[in-house]
Design an enzyme around this catalytic site. Structure first.
Site, PDB file in Angstrom:
ATOM      1  N   ASN A 143      46.961  19.902  48.193  1.00  0.00           N
ATOM      2  CA  ASN A 143      46.057  20.585  47.270  1.00  0.00           C
ATOM      3  C   ASN A 143      45.670  19.577  46.202  1.00  0.00           C
ATOM      4  OD1 ASN A 143      46.660  22.959  44.570  1.00  0.00           O
ATOM      5  ND2 ASN A 143      44.736  22.310  45.426  1.00  0.00           N
ATOM      6  N   GLY A 144      44.367  19.353  46.038  1.00  0.00           N
ATOM      7  CA  GLY A 144      43.917  18.410  45.016  1.00  0.00           C
ATOM      8  C   GLY A 144      42.868  17.462  45.565  1.00  0.00           C
ATOM      9  N   GLU A 157      28.525  37.312  31.413  1.00  0.00           N
ATOM     10  CA  GLU A 157      29.593  37.714  32.338  1.00  0.00           C
ATOM     11  C   GLU A 157      29.042  38.650  33.419  1.00  0.00           C
ATOM     12  OE1 GLU A 157      32.338  36.946  33.325  1.00  0.00           O
ATOM     13  OE2 GLU A 157      33.407  38.703  34.045  1.00  0.00           O
ATOM     14  N   GLU A 176      28.427  35.966  41.739  1.00  0.00           N
ATOM     15  CA  GLU A 176      29.615  35.600  42.497  1.00  0.00           C
ATOM     16  C   GLU A 176      29.784  36.435  43.755  1.00  0.00           C
ATOM     17  OE1 GLU A 176      33.352  34.305  39.846  1.00  0.00           O
ATOM     18  OE2 GLU A 176      32.545  36.231  39.261  1.00  0.00           O
ATOM     19  N   HIS A 204      11.206  33.183  24.464  1.00  0.00           N
ATOM     20  CA  HIS A 204      11.080  31.724  24.451  1.00  0.00           C
ATOM     21  C   HIS A 204      11.066  31.144  25.861  1.00  0.00           C
ATOM     22  CE1 HIS A 204      11.358  31.653  20.131  1.00  0.00           C
ATOM     23  NE2 HIS A 204      12.352  32.523  20.233  1.00  0.00           N
ATOM     24  N   ARG A 254      43.229  31.425  47.114  1.00  0.00           N
ATOM     25  CA  ARG A 254      42.995  30.045  46.665  1.00  0.00           C
ATOM     26  C   ARG A 254      42.010  29.285  47.544  1.00  0.00           C
ATOM     27  NH1 ARG A 254      47.614  28.536  43.290  1.00  0.00           N
ATOM     28  NH2 ARG A 254      46.968  26.377  43.460  1.00  0.00           N
ATOM     29  N   CYS A 281      43.167  25.740  47.400  1.00  0.00           N
ATOM     30  CA  CYS A 281      44.043  25.316  48.483  1.00  0.00           C
ATOM     31  C   CYS A 281      45.446  25.834  48.194  1.00  0.00           C
ATOM     32  CB  CYS A 281      44.114  23.813  48.668  1.00  0.00           C
ATOM     33  SG  CYS A 281      42.690  23.147  49.506  1.00  0.00           S
ATOM     34  N   LYS A 294      39.990  30.966  43.939  1.00  0.00           N
ATOM     35  CA  LYS A 294      40.599  31.200  42.625  1.00  0.00           C
ATOM     36  C   LYS A 294      41.551  30.069  42.286  1.00  0.00           C
ATOM     37  CE  LYS A 294      41.994  35.477  40.568  1.00  0.00           C
ATOM     38  NZ  LYS A 294      40.729  35.823  39.921  1.00  0.00           N
ATOM     39  N   LYS A 353      29.229  37.844  37.369  1.00  0.00           N
ATOM     40  CA  LYS A 353      29.888  38.736  38.333  1.00  0.00           C
ATOM     41  C   LYS A 353      28.937  39.045  39.495  1.00  0.00           C
ATOM     42  CE  LYS A 353      33.260  38.583  37.694  1.00  0.00           C
ATOM     43  NZ  LYS A 353      33.937  37.959  36.586  1.00  0.00           N
ATOM     44  N   TRP A 363      40.355  25.159  50.571  1.00  0.00           N
ATOM     45  CA  TRP A 363      39.047  25.222  49.908  1.00  0.00           C
ATOM     46  C   TRP A 363      38.548  23.786  49.936  1.00  0.00           C
ATOM     47  CZ3 TRP A 363      36.566  23.224  45.537  1.00  0.00           C
ATOM     48  CH2 TRP A 363      35.350  23.845  45.205  1.00  0.00           C
TER      49      TRP A 363
END
Ligand code: HGA
Length: 607
Positions: A98-99, A479, A486, A502, A27, A2, A602, A483, A74
């Site tokens: 925001n929050g 990673e 995402e 396993h 954001r 946000c 982000k 990626k 967001w």
């Protein structure tokens, strides 16, 4: 997450608000909204989805007004609909947030019991109702805010305006970032300095619990006890031009290609190549006394931490614990005296990581942080600040921040090793020399872009993809999988190559591409054996290795990606490039939104 912005301007502010939201859109992009005051009354436009939808609305139905607040969302509470979009208006107050207001349910029940009705499902709207109720009781805007802030639990950055007051903005923060921008006869509020960059470089960073009253002429800041305070005004040094795609199609692509330069820029602050020494800021505590390192981070930063664990243990022979921040506090970790807690975050505002940092501080740990925003909350709360110098990272999928984090962490591991007497001057010289080779090796890795683009269709059609690696290449497998997930929405898993048998080997058939990260080195043969086990079961191998590795083991792979020969220390930085490029080209081939993937945002400022 946000983005919020508020402007007290000399002329109409809507265009500047929308331009500010563009710089904050990384954001969140579930909805956007703007509200101004015209002839004493609120005027609002909101739109579901990306900022372009709001911009289109505003083009058809422009919004005048010299004061305004705006938001890019967001969603945490309530679907991404127009009704849930901020700014929320209740009576004589409008606000953006925001929050997360953690006690919103209890507050909402209290307000509902009084007959108040809600227009959205957000937690945010309760704040607007609480302030409106105080205004209705006859309090001034400032007295109303003062009465409401102590009732809010959780995290918030708020910007508020009041009907009939076109020379007053009120802001407040606790657990989410908010900055005050100081202009010439204009003043601003924003989630970060970047949002305000074209308007002002003069920034005051609010501290936890601060609230602020702005007019065009002055700024009054109060702490959580309502005592007037001054907060230092600094020059942000960020410019709007830093967030330009240049000739690249996407921010992510630009940021991948920036890596040789920003890693060099970062290393410059940490290495003295001519002297063969690492040169880190000297902390106020004694590094030689560090008995244990606890690394805490989220997402890609956590994977940088996993690589660092290998380095800290190998070079400094110090035990390392590592946790994802959202789990850390809740497992009641044992934090002994003499421990160093190390936090890694691009934004320096990641809510879980910040909460973990405060927990460690309360438990008597020394605090080191690796962040890309040197003015962030984490940076300001650290005993040892180790900034990366990656410049603003706008693509939601982190790339250049990751490799810069690795560069800093490698230098820090060597620094700690020297301080603890576990590394000789000769070994330090060696490390410095290899780290200094990283930018050129990154360049050489980027030269394989076209080849990776050509092979992307081999992966783009898959439903599941596995990434395998061993040692420090295991975090790279994690990673790589992250990626791909995402930005291409393909299900991917990273596995330690030796763990395959396993369980996950049961998934292998000829529809599953298996990306094997296996540079030449002590673990190469073992990884290749695991790769053969996959191939024997019909798995389609993509081998990422150097020329020698490909010559030895590339036969039978559906594709190979050749990386430059490089020292094992910098392999994680170099091998980050092909996994980033592969995810990028697969996403482009699939036509997904690379820079703003669905459901993500982000700077994760909510827990
Ligand atoms: N809880 C509010 C704000 C969300 C937020 O800050 N996200 O990062 C909402 O859901 O609208």
């Amino acid at each position: 997450m946000c983005g919020i912005i508020g402007i007290l301007g000399k002329s109409d502010v809507t265009d500047q608000l929308v331009a500010g939201l563009r710089r904050l859109e990384y954001r969140g992009y579930d909805s956007a909204g703007v509200c101004t005051i015209v002839d004493g009354a609120f005027q609002r436009r909101r739109a579901e989805g990306k900022l372009d939808n709001l911009a289109k609305k505003l083009a058809l139905d422009p919004l005048p007004g010299r004061i305004g607040i705006a938001h890019t969302r967001w969603a945490t509470h309530g679907a991404p609909t127009e009704d849930n979009a901020h700014p929320h208006i209740v009576g004589d107050v409008t606000l953006v947030h925001n929050g997360i207001i953690e006690n919103f349910k209890e507050l909402r029940d209290e307000l509902s019991a009084e007959g108040r009705t809600f227009a959205s499902q957000t937690d945010t709207e309760v704040v607007a109702h609480l302030v409106a109720r105080e205004l209705e009781r006859g309090k001034s805007p400032i007295e109303s805010v003062k009465a409401v802030l102590p009732r809010l639990h959780g995290a918030f950055a708020l910007a508020m305006m009041f009907k009939g007051h076109d020379n007053m903005l009120v802001g407040a923060r606790l657990g989410a970032p908010l900055v005050v921008g100081i202009g010439e006869g204009e003043n601003y509020l924003g989630s970060d300095a970047l949002a305000l960059a074209p308007m002002t470089q003069k920034i005051a960073y609010l501290e936890e619990g601060d609230w602020v009253v702005l007019s065009r002429e002055k700024i009054d800041i109060f702490d959580r006890e309502n005592a007037p305070v001054t907060r230092e005004v600094t020059l942000s040094g960020v410019s709007g031009a830093m967030i330009d795609k240049g000739n690249h199609r996407h921010f992510m692509q630009k940021e991948i290609f920036e890596q040789p330069v920003v890693v060099a820029q970062t290393l410059q602050a940490y290495l003295k190549p001519l002297e063969g020494k690492v040169a880190l800021p000297i902390p106020e505590f004694d590094l030689a006394e560090v008995k244990r390192v606890t690394i805490v981070a989220c997402g890609t930063s956590y994977y940088a931490g996993l690589v660092a664990k290998y380095w800290f243990e190998k070079f400094a022979r110090v035990p390392v614990d590592i946790d994802v921040a959202s789990e850390f506090r809740y497992r009641e970790p044992v934090l002994e005296a003499g421990g160093l807690a190390l936090f890694i975050s691009q934004s320096g505002e990641t809510a879980d990581t910040l909460a973990a940092l405060r927990h460690c501080r309360a438990e008597g740990q020394k605090i080191a942080v690796v962040v890309n925003v040197p003015t962030s909350s984490m940076a300001r709360e650290a005993d040892l600040l180790l900034p990366t110098n990656a410049g603003p990272e706008i693509g939601v999928a982190s790339t250049k921040a990751f490799t810069c984090q690795l560069a800093v962490l490698a230098a820090f591991a060597a620094n700690l090793a020297r301080a603890k007497g576990k590394m000789t001057a000769e070994e330090e010289r060696d490390i410095v020399q290899h780290l200094a080779e990283a930018p050129a090796a990154l360049n050489a890795a980027l030269a394989h872009d076209e080849e990776i683009e050509k092979m992307a269709p081999l992966v783009a059609g898959a439903r599941d993809v596995l990434y395998l690696g061993r040692g420090p290449d295991y975090p790279m497998a994690l990673e790589g999988a992250l990626k791909l997930k995402e930005i291409s929405y393909i299900h991917a898993e990273g596995y330690a190559a030796g763990e395959m048998k396993h369980g996950p080997i049961a998934l292998i058939d000829d529809s599953v591409p298996v990306i094997v990260i296996a540079p030449s080195g002590p673990l190469f043969e073992k990884t290749v054996s695991n790769m053969q086990e996959v191939a024997a079961r019909g798995g389609r191998i993509v081998l990422i290795s150097d020329a020698a590795g490909i010559a030895k083991a590339g036969d039978g792979a559906i594709a190979t990606i050749e990386m430059p020969d490089c020292h094992p220390l910098i392999q994680p930085l170099v091998y980050a490039v092909p996994v980033q490029l592969l995810a990028y080209h697969v996403a482009v081939a699939k036509g997904t939104d690379v820079d703003q993937p669905r459901n993500l945002a982000k700077s994760v400022t909510v827990e």
